[in-house]
Write an enzyme that holds these catalytic residues in place. Structure first.
Site, PDB file in Angstrom:
ATOM      1  N   LYS A 198       0.872  -1.177   0.000  1.00  0.00           N
ATOM      2  CA  LYS A 198       0.000   0.000   0.000  1.00  0.00           C
ATOM      3  C   LYS A 198       0.908   1.226   0.000  1.00  0.00           C
ATOM      4  O   LYS A 198       1.464   1.632   1.013  1.00  0.00           O
ATOM      5  CB  LYS A 198      -0.911  -0.003   1.236  1.00  0.00           C
TER       6      LYS A 198
ATOM      7  N   GLU B  78       8.594   1.167  11.858  1.00  0.00           N
ATOM      8  CA  GLU B  78       9.727   2.074  11.617  1.00  0.00           C
ATOM      9  C   GLU B  78       9.149   3.474  11.663  1.00  0.00           C
ATOM     10  O   GLU B  78       8.493   3.914  10.718  1.00  0.00           O
ATOM     11  CB  GLU B  78      10.349   1.808  10.234  1.00  0.00           C
TER      12      GLU B  78
ATOM     13  N   CYS C 181      13.567  10.558   8.252  1.00  0.00           N
ATOM     14  CA  CYS C 181      13.269  10.125   9.625  1.00  0.00           C
ATOM     15  C   CYS C 181      14.498  10.172  10.516  1.00  0.00           C
ATOM     16  O   CYS C 181      14.410  10.495  11.687  1.00  0.00           O
ATOM     17  CB  CYS C 181      12.691   8.724   9.600  1.00  0.00           C
TER      18      CYS C 181
ATOM     19  N   GLU D 254       9.027  15.876  16.169  1.00  0.00           N
ATOM     20  CA  GLU D 254       9.555  15.717  14.811  1.00  0.00           C
ATOM     21  C   GLU D 254       8.873  16.739  13.902  1.00  0.00           C
ATOM     22  O   GLU D 254       7.651  16.726  13.748  1.00  0.00           O
ATOM     23  CB  GLU D 254       9.271  14.297  14.320  1.00  0.00           C
TER      24      GLU D 254
HETATM   25  P1  NAD Z   1       2.009   8.481   7.821  1.00  0.00           P
HETATM   26  O1  NAD Z   1       2.095   7.710   9.091  1.00  0.00           O
HETATM   27  O2  NAD Z   1       1.032   9.570   7.724  1.00  0.00           O
HETATM   28  O3  NAD Z   1       1.693   7.502   6.594  1.00  0.00           O
HETATM   29  C1  NAD Z   1       2.480   6.375   6.298  1.00  0.00           C
HETATM   30  C2  NAD Z   1       1.637   5.369   5.543  1.00  0.00           C
HETATM   31  O4  NAD Z   1       0.611   4.899   6.413  1.00  0.00           O
HETATM   32  C3  NAD Z   1       0.938   5.937   4.314  1.00  0.00           C
HETATM   33  O5  NAD Z   1       0.942   4.975   3.298  1.00  0.00           O
HETATM   34  C4  NAD Z   1      -0.467   6.180   4.824  1.00  0.00           C
HETATM   35  O6  NAD Z   1      -1.429   6.173   3.802  1.00  0.00           O
HETATM   36  C5  NAD Z   1      -0.647   5.004   5.761  1.00  0.00           C
HETATM   37  N1  NAD Z   1      -1.691   5.173   6.789  1.00  0.00           N
HETATM   38  C6  NAD Z   1      -2.235   6.330   7.239  1.00  0.00           C
HETATM   39  N2  NAD Z   1      -3.172   6.059   8.168  1.00  0.00           N
HETATM   40  C7  NAD Z   1      -3.216   4.716   8.310  1.00  0.00           C
HETATM   41  C8  NAD Z   1      -3.968   3.830   9.142  1.00  0.00           C
HETATM   42  N3  NAD Z   1      -4.871   4.270  10.014  1.00  0.00           N
HETATM   43  N4  NAD Z   1      -3.736   2.506   9.045  1.00  0.00           N
HETATM   44  C9  NAD Z   1      -2.801   2.038   8.195  1.00  0.00           C
HETATM   45  N5  NAD Z   1      -2.069   2.816   7.374  1.00  0.00           N
HETATM   46  C10 NAD Z   1      -2.262   4.146   7.439  1.00  0.00           C
HETATM   47  O7  NAD Z   1       3.500   8.976   7.554  1.00  0.00           O
HETATM   48  P2  NAD Z   1       4.030   9.886   6.365  1.00  0.00           P
HETATM   49  O8  NAD Z   1       3.595  11.275   6.623  1.00  0.00           O
HETATM   50  O9  NAD Z   1       3.710   9.248   5.064  1.00  0.00           O
HETATM   51  O10 NAD Z   1       5.616   9.737   6.573  1.00  0.00           O
HETATM   52  C11 NAD Z   1       6.337  10.509   7.455  1.00  0.00           C
HETATM   53  C12 NAD Z   1       6.636   9.740   8.747  1.00  0.00           C
HETATM   54  O11 NAD Z   1       7.327   8.532   8.452  1.00  0.00           O
HETATM   55  C13 NAD Z   1       7.572  10.518   9.649  1.00  0.00           C
HETATM   56  O12 NAD Z   1       7.146  10.409  10.985  1.00  0.00           O
HETATM   57  C14 NAD Z   1       8.909   9.803   9.471  1.00  0.00           C
HETATM   58  O13 NAD Z   1       9.804   9.947  10.535  1.00  0.00           O
HETATM   59  C15 NAD Z   1       8.466   8.404   9.302  1.00  0.00           C
HETATM   60  N6  NAD Z   1       9.512   7.598   8.665  1.00  0.00           N
HETATM   61  C16 NAD Z   1      10.189   6.637   9.380  1.00  0.00           C
HETATM   62  C17 NAD Z   1      11.213   5.904   8.800  1.00  0.00           C
HETATM   63  C18 NAD Z   1      11.963   4.829   9.556  1.00  0.00           C
HETATM   64  O14 NAD Z   1      12.588   3.992   8.911  1.00  0.00           O
HETATM   65  N7  NAD Z   1      11.935   4.820  10.877  1.00  0.00           N
HETATM   66  C19 NAD Z   1      11.543   6.141   7.471  1.00  0.00           C
HETATM   67  C20 NAD Z   1      10.846   7.124   6.776  1.00  0.00           C
HETATM   68  C21 NAD Z   1       9.827   7.846   7.373  1.00  0.00           C
END
Ligand code: NAD
Length: 473
Positions: A170, A245, A279, A377
């Site tokens: 997804k 993650e 991240c 963050e």
């Molecule tokens: P997000 O949590 O908003 O979305 C991530 C994914 O989850 C998207 O595909 C989104 O559609 C999906 N999603 C949203 N709501 C959901 C739900 N209720 N159930 C299941 N899936 C759902 O994050 P973002 O804004 O896309 O990305 C930024 C975040 O990701 C930041 O906090 C960043 O630090 C983190 N990040 C972490 C790592 C790591 O390896 N630790 C790497 C990259 C980004």
């Protein structure tokens, strides 16, 4: 205009069961750059059923069969690498040099690393009379964010394939194009039907359908902390494994023996890379308090030197991903000003001369670790510099965070740097830079519970079975 309206299910491009589309916006121009379909739980059911059927055969393939597929995927990825990079630039705004550089390089690196790990991986190991087998966990839901799309997608797909799992990807709604091309790559490389499936759409619909699904065995999620918490709750009723993650607020410690100019400039430039949407970015820069003046001079010059503009042009930094993200970052900059942090570069609004697109000014504050801008963050090009009294103080500040993803140490004295690396409560520490595809990547504390990359990335997708009495006696 890109119109990617079909999903990839059971080896074919199919229409959504209930047609519904959404616009995709180019963050540099604010113009509609294309459309995707938004799936429904019924599309997820179809994809999960296909993955379940395929698991019966894919889970018992030989290492050689899976390695052959990864090799074919890698070849196809290389053939379309430029296209992938251009898609990344268009969907999330990374400068083309980054989109076609580090972004796609990371995806390629994860595929080739998984291939090398797989060739020598021990799926069976005998301990006395007992055989310990590592078996694929089953059908996996892979949920990814938009900030490093090829990195986060390939770091999941490659080990899942290598370990014999089947999957439903997804992709992020904000950055769906590169994932669509990747699905074409997997198809053209000959991935057997049902092994890899992709359904686009909203996280709250497709993500939730995967997390709560009876027939999904594991969720690998990269994204924000609140969504990670929600997925964990959603997955609890079916006792799924959930690999998380999540976010970070990583500290970068510059030791007193290090060149302040070079290291502060490097850390500042690093923070602005990918518009601060990384991240593991070193978003808290810790410098000896006695040398703060030198650090301020270096950080100001470095931040002011970051060129911002059209990601298809020759600029170091593009826009942030969306209007919502732009507004969040502006709110944090205002918050920093309100809570008394000293603004030494950048600030509110867009860079001079830019009146279209979600461009943010490379911003540096001097503050303290109790400020909101040092605790939460921001996920934008905003750095907070904090002075420390001595090394114990530096470690205490670095560890005083809900997050524990990364840490950085710059110093001439390698022993002192190593000592700090041992004391940081984070999943990774980079001592004077470096890069390693084999190094596990993941967080302590609220930065998550998983470990991706290299051999450790395989563990997430494996169950462990003990066969007692494997050999007599
Ligand atoms: P997000 O949590 O908003 O979305 C991530 C994914 O989850 C998207 O595909 C989104 O559609 C999906 N999603 C949203 N709501 C959901 C739900 N209720 N159930 C299941 N899936 C759902 O994050 P973002 O804004 O896309 O990305 C930024 C975040 O990701 C930041 O906090 C960043 O630090 C983190 N990040 C972490 C790592 C790591 O390896 N630790 C790497 C990259 C980004």
């Amino acid at each position: 205009m890109r119109d990617y309206l079909k999903f990839y299910i059971d080896g074919a491009w199919v229409d959504p069961i209930t047609p519904k589309t959404a616009e995709v916006i180019n963050p540099a121009t604010e113009a509609v750059s294309g459309h995707i379909s938004l799936g429904s739980p019924a599309d997820v059911d179809k994809a999960v059923a296909a993955a379940r059927r395929a698991f019966a055969t894919w889970s018992v393939t030989s290492i050689k069969e899976r390695a052959d597929l990864l090799e074919a995927i890698l070849a196809e990825y290389l053939r379309r690498e430029r296209e992938l990079g251009e898609a990344v630039t268009e969907e999330m705004g990374a400068p083309l040099s980054l989109g076609c550089g580090f972004h796609t390089m990371l995806g390629k690196g994860h595929i080739s690393t998984a291939l090398e790990v797989l060739k020598n991986y021990k799926f069976e190991e005998q301990h006395g009379a007992t055989m310990i087998r590592k078996e694929p966990i089953g059908v996996c839901g892979l949920i990814t964010p938009w900030n490093w799309p090829m990195n986060q997608t390939c770091v999941k797909i490659a080990p899942a394939l290598a370990t014999g799992c089947t999957m439903i990807l997804k992709p992020p709604q904000l950055a769906p194009y590169s994932a669509q091309i990747l699905a074409e790559i997997l198809h053209d490389a000959g991935t057997p039907a049902g092994v890899f499936n992709m359904v686009q759409g909203q996280g709250s619909v497709i993500g939730t359908a995967l997390s709560t699904h009876q027939d999904v065995d594991m969720i690998s999620f990269t994204g924000s902390e609140p969504v990670g918490v929600q997925i964990t709750k959603d997955a609890a009723d079916t006792v799924k494994r959930v690999g998380l993650e999540l976010g970070g607020k990583s500290a970068w410690v510059v030791l007193d023996d290090a060149s302040m100019t070079t290291n502060v400039a490097g850390a500042t430039g690093g923070m602005m890379g990918n518009s601060g949407q990384t991240c593991s970015a070193g978003s808290r820069l810790l410098v000896p308090a006695a040398r703060m003046d030198e650090a301020i001079a270096a950080a100001t010059e470095a931040a002011n030197g970051v060129t911002v503009g059209d990601p298809t042009g020759n600029f170091a930094m593009g826009p942030v991903v969306s209007k919502a993200q732009y507004n969040i970052i502006q709110d944090y900059i205002q918050k920093g000003i309100d809570e008394g942090a000293t603004l030494i570069a950048g600030g509110l609004g867009s860079p001079e001369g830019i009146d279209k697109g979600w461009f943010v000014r490379p911003t540096v504050f001097v503050g303290n670790n109790q400020m909101v801008i040092a605790r939460e963050e921001i996920f934008g090009p905003v750095l907070v510099m904090i002075g420390y009294a001595d090394l114990d103080d530096a470690v205490a500040i670095a560890n005083d965070s809900n997050f524990g993803l990364g840490g950085y140490v710059s110093g001439e004295d390698l022993e002192a740097s190593r000592d700090i690396s041992r004391r940081l409560r984070t999943g990774a520490v980079w001592v004077n830079g470096g890069f390693d595809f084999g190094a596990p990547f993941g967080g302590y504390k609220r930065s998550g519970n998983g470990r991706e990359w290299g051999e450790h990335g395989f563990t997430e997708y494996l169950e462990i079975k003990a066969v007692v009495g494997w050999s007599a006696g």
